[in-house]
Design a protein around this motif. Sequence first.
Motif, PDB file in Angstrom:
ATOM      1  N   UNK A   1     -53.781 -55.401 -43.176  1.00 51.90           N
ATOM      2  CA  UNK A   1     -52.913 -56.561 -43.312  1.00 51.90           C
ATOM      3  C   UNK A   1     -51.718 -56.405 -42.397  1.00 51.90           C
ATOM      4  N   UNK A   2     -51.495 -57.331 -41.508  1.00 49.57           N
ATOM      5  CA  UNK A   2     -50.316 -57.299 -40.643  1.00 49.57           C
ATOM      6  C   UNK A   2     -49.197 -58.045 -41.324  1.00 49.57           C
ATOM      7  N   UNK A   3     -48.208 -57.321 -41.836  1.00 46.66           N
ATOM      8  CA  UNK A   3     -47.174 -57.983 -42.626  1.00 46.66           C
ATOM      9  C   UNK A   3     -46.208 -58.759 -41.748  1.00 46.66           C
ATOM     10  N   UNK A   4     -46.185 -58.505 -40.431  1.00 45.40           N
ATOM     11  CA  UNK A   4     -45.288 -59.252 -39.569  1.00 45.40           C
ATOM     12  C   UNK A   4     -45.812 -60.677 -39.300  1.00 45.40           C
ATOM     13  N   UNK A   5     -47.114 -60.897 -39.528  1.00 48.79           N
ATOM     14  CA  UNK A   5     -47.684 -62.252 -39.340  1.00 48.79           C
ATOM     15  C   UNK A   5     -48.239 -62.816 -40.635  1.00 48.79           C
ATOM     16  N   UNK A   6     -48.125 -62.091 -41.725  1.00 45.54           N
ATOM     17  CA  UNK A   6     -48.684 -62.518 -43.005  1.00 45.54           C
ATOM     18  C   UNK A   6     -47.846 -63.654 -43.588  1.00 45.54           C
TER      19      UNK A   6
END
Length: 325
Positions: free
Chosen positions: A318-323
């Motif tokens: 999971x990429x939290x910068x684009x989530x």
Amino acid sequence: SNSDDICIGTQIAGRGEEALDDLVGMFGNTLALRTSVTPEDPFSTLLEQVREVDLGAFSNADLPFDRVVDLLRPNRSLAYSPLFRVLFMLQNFTPPQLDAAELTISPIEPDVVVAKLDLSVVVAEHLNADGTREGASGTVTYATDLFDRPTIERFADRLGRILASIAADSSVVVGSIPIVLESEDAVIEAINSTASAHEAATLVDLFTEQVDHTPDAIALVSDDDQLTYAQLDTRTNALAQHLITAGVGPDTLVGLAIRRGIDLITAIYAVLKAGGAYIPIDPDHPADRTHYVITTSAPVLILTADDDTALPTDVVRLRIDTLDL
């Protein structure tokens, strides 16, 4: 020494035969005295055991020490003596007195003392003119690479306390002989005290408490970006809810392949709020090491930011910068 197998050395004159009295030469030998110490035994029992061991050693005093070493074949080292590293000697003889007209003779002790072993203790008895014991004095020679003077002084003080204790009561249990000074008792109590005025709290509890106290205070600063405690709390809560729906909870691990910054701190608190534990993964580590960490820890998913190309393709990411939360 935290050991129940004690081996010390002692030196003997090697002149047990009367025929050697008038011969000039060095007949000395070294004996190894090995004793098993049981802390639950009374000192009188230990004393009987030591006496038996020592008498057995002295009855075989003619066997050269070098021969004993050859037979036992211990691991040899140039750093220390074989079989023992502590030497104890008792000088229980009266030096001969030489009387001559108009001549005064007195011994001169050398100024330079070389430590041949880690530790050497020499005790000399003092006798009156009629041969009765008047007391004893001792000297300690030590390797300065291993000990300093204050340490040796503490050793000597403890030896005195042990002797006083067993002289007062020879039935005292070996493991109960007092060796700690009163001043040290206070230090030990202070160091080992587990009493605390604070109630038990988790990191999440402390974070929530800080949010309640100072919601508008700056919590994080990274380059040109910054978050207040309230903003950080909102972000971590949202991410934590998303992680819970993804299967994160107690007894689960989440990998964090994120470089230092606000995203990393947000991910840490989110994982903890979800009830899980996090596995730090350095994105700059070699791929083989990263693969080993992920394989052995088996996280349910890995949180990333910016770039996750170095991660294995068979793990949930999971990429939290684009989530979108």
